[in-house]
Design a protein around this motif. Structure first.
Motif, PDB file in Angstrom:
ATOM      1  N   ASN A 134      32.819   4.207   5.429  1.00 16.67           N
ATOM      2  CA  ASN A 134      31.425   4.558   5.108  1.00 16.67           C
ATOM      3  C   ASN A 134      31.299   5.217   3.740  1.00 16.67           C
ATOM      4  OD1 ASN A 134      30.711   3.486   7.494  1.00 16.67           O
ATOM      5  ND2 ASN A 134      29.929   5.361   8.426  1.00 16.67           N
ATOM      6  N   ASP A 135      30.226   4.855   3.053  1.00 18.70           N
ATOM      7  CA  ASP A 135      29.870   5.363   1.719  1.00 18.70           C
ATOM      8  C   ASP A 135      30.772   4.823   0.611  1.00 18.70           C
ATOM      9  OD1 ASP A 135      27.743   6.699   2.801  1.00 18.70           O
ATOM     10  OD2 ASP A 135      28.850   8.569   3.066  1.00 18.70           O
TER      11      ASP A 135
ATOM     12  N   TRP B  41      26.092   4.190  16.589  1.00 20.64           N
ATOM     13  CA  TRP B  41      26.526   4.921  15.394  1.00 20.64           C
ATOM     14  C   TRP B  41      25.712   4.413  14.204  1.00 20.64           C
ATOM     15  CZ3 TRP B  41      29.055   0.877  17.601  1.00 20.64           C
ATOM     16  CH2 TRP B  41      29.437  -0.186  16.792  1.00 20.64           C
TER      17      TRP B  41
ATOM     18  N   GLN C 146      19.760   3.480  -0.249  1.00 17.64           N
ATOM     19  CA  GLN C 146      21.209   3.474  -0.495  1.00 17.64           C
ATOM     20  C   GLN C 146      21.508   3.152  -1.954  1.00 17.64           C
ATOM     21  OE1 GLN C 146      24.488   3.268   0.917  1.00 17.64           O
ATOM     22  NE2 GLN C 146      23.642   4.645   2.461  1.00 17.64           N
TER      23      GLN C 146
ATOM     24  N   GLN D 144      26.246   3.891  10.684  1.00 13.45           N
ATOM     25  CA  GLN D 144      26.643   2.865   9.714  1.00 13.45           C
ATOM     26  C   GLN D 144      28.132   2.594   9.786  1.00 13.45           C
ATOM     27  OE1 GLN D 144      25.462   5.544   6.367  1.00 13.45           O
ATOM     28  NE2 GLN D 144      26.921   4.369   5.148  1.00 13.45           N
ATOM     29  N   GLY D 145      28.512   1.417   9.294  1.00  6.57           N
ATOM     30  CA  GLY D 145      29.896   0.972   9.360  1.00  6.57           C
ATOM     31  C   GLY D 145      30.005  -0.171  10.356  1.00  6.57           C
TER      32      GLY D 145
ATOM     33  N   ASP E  84      31.483  -1.007   5.238  1.00  9.18           N
ATOM     34  CA  ASP E  84      30.234  -0.283   5.470  1.00  9.18           C
ATOM     35  C   ASP E  84      29.104  -1.298   5.302  1.00  9.18           C
ATOM     36  OD1 ASP E  84      27.994   1.323   5.409  1.00  9.18           O
ATOM     37  OD2 ASP E  84      28.691   2.632   3.787  1.00  9.18           O
TER      38      ASP E  84
ATOM     39  N   GLN F 137      33.640   2.961  11.210  1.00  9.38           N
ATOM     40  CA  GLN F 137      33.020   3.908  10.273  1.00  9.38           C
ATOM     41  C   GLN F 137      33.970   4.384   9.172  1.00  9.38           C
ATOM     42  OE1 GLN F 137      30.011   6.565  12.425  1.00  9.38           O
ATOM     43  NE2 GLN F 137      31.553   6.257  14.008  1.00  9.38           N
TER      44      GLN F 137
END
Ligand SMILES: NC(=O)C1=CN([C@@H]2O[C@H](COP(=O)(O)OP(=O)(O)OC[C@H]3O[C@@H](n4cnc5c(N)ncnc54)[C@H](OP(=O)(O)O)[C@@H]3O)[C@@H](O)[C@H]2O)C=CC1
Ligand SMILES: CC(=O)N[C@@H](CCC(=O)OP(=O)(O)O)C(=O)O
Length: 320
Positions: free
Chosen positions: A260-261, A206, A18, A208-209, A285, A257
């Motif tokens: 996210n990112d 799920w 990441q 990520q988040g 996240d 979520q």
């Protein structure tokens, strides 16, 4: 001009990958890479740990402690994503929004320990309220966490995505039911609690988040949802990555979520109709403000790099 040299120890893991994505293409940093065949070799790691200006430790706790021992060059700085040094007084806690002096402490620190993902959510809600005297340090607090499976690292990611067996693999599982999760010490220290909270994390299907929630009965506290919300708003006024959502904009459902990112953290106060109860909630996240995004934010502080707008985010390649 020489660029700061950055080494990610553990760059092949979930958090390491990441951070690489978040730093990819940065013209102002020089990323040092280890020979993949020697990535766990203490000699090879030591060479890079002592050569880099900042090494980011994306390792499990034992390997992070080993990395700290291997780093003997007094000019070499460390930013640790693991739990190993979070309540170690010789390390500066990497939550820049903790108080007005924290960015300066991080800027001048040799050793910075990032908060954990769940604890970022919990501390961000608790610290302003205990500091403002709205939540007594010994109040009986309970905290719930809901994380995507990447929070469990490479082994749990592979279990979900490649169908391997893992005790934490499932659509939705409660865990740490011995009530002794590793984030409790830092949550208490930096959240301002003297009474151990009941922390129940949950992990789901799920990737990520995450969300973190803290329910409170307000009559015992003698306060109101508006006072709690106001204290959070005041504390985080002007922050780039933390947003206290106005109560009239509270979403009806809380999707873990949604951020996210990004490196964003959203805080909510959900009141009951009679204002006698609230649920405080944080959304982030786990790989962003909970790990990789926070690491990039702290790296920029440590290096005095302020001008990289959005650098702690991952650019999505597909259109939204
Ligand atoms: N995932 C998350 O959401 C978050 C994680 N963190 C923390 O970040 C750290 C890393 O977690 P995560 O990325 O999830 O874990 P991963 O298991 O995905 O990654 C750890 C990496 O370290 C490698 N490794 C193991 N031992 C050594 C060693 N002696 N020397 C060098 N590399 C080694 C592993 O290799 P191999 O797999 O081959 O053993 C793996 O590539 C942990 O301390 C975690 O608690 C913090 C916040 C959130
Ligand atoms: C789903 C899951 O397993 N989550 C991890 C927390 C994520 C993580 O690795 O947290 P740190 O920030 O402390 O390093 C756990 O509960 O141990």
């Amino acid at each position: 001009m020489t660029k700061p040299q950055i080494f990610i120890d553990g760059e092949a893991g979930t958090t390491g990958l990441q951070i690489r994505s978040r730093l990819a293409g940065r013209p102002d940093l020089d990323l040092l890479s280890i020979d993949p065949a020697r990535r766990k070799d203490p000699v090879a790691r030591s060479e890079l740990l002592n050569a880099a200006d900042v090494s980011i430790l994306c390792l499990h706790d034992d390997a992070a402690r080993e990395a700290a021992r291997l780093t003997t060059n007094p000019a070499a700085r460390l930013l640790d994503a693991s739990t190993a040094h979070r309540v170690n007084p010789a390390w500066v806690f990497g939550f820049p929004e903790l108080d007005a002096d924290q960015p300066g402490r991080i800027r001048s620190a040799r050793h910075v320990a990032n908060p954990g993902c769940y604890s970022t959510g919990a501390i961000s809600l608790l610290a302003p309220l205990t500091a403002a005297g709205l939540l007594p340090a010994d109040f009986p607090v309970s905290i719930q966490g809901y994380s995507g499976y990447s929070g469990g690292g490479r082994a749990l990611v592979e279990a979900h995505e490649q169908g391997q067996a893992h005790p934490m693999r499932g659509a939705f599982l409660g865990y740490a039911l011995g009530l002794n999760h590793k984030h409790i010490p830092e949550t208490m220290r930096y959240g301002g609690l003297t009474r151990t909270p009941i922390f129940t994390p949950n992990v789901g299907g799920w990737a990520q988040g995450m969300t973190v929630t803290i329910p409170l009965h307000l009559r015992e506290l003698g306060t109101t949802p508006e006072a709690l919300h106001g204290a959070l708003q005041q504390h985080y006024a002007g922050q780039r990555y933390v947003r206290v959502v106005p109560m009239n904009e509270n979403p009806e459902t809380l999707d873990p979520q949604a951020l996210n990112d990004t490196n964003d953290l959203e805080l909510f106060v959900y009141p009951s109709a009679d204002s006698g109860r609230v649920v405080l909630a944080a959304r982030l996240d786990n790989l962003g403000k909970g790990a990789g995004g926070a690491a990039v934010q702290n790296l920029e502080l440590m290096l005095g790099l302020g001008g990289h707008s959005g650098a702690a985010r991952i650019e999505r390649s597909e259109s939204p």
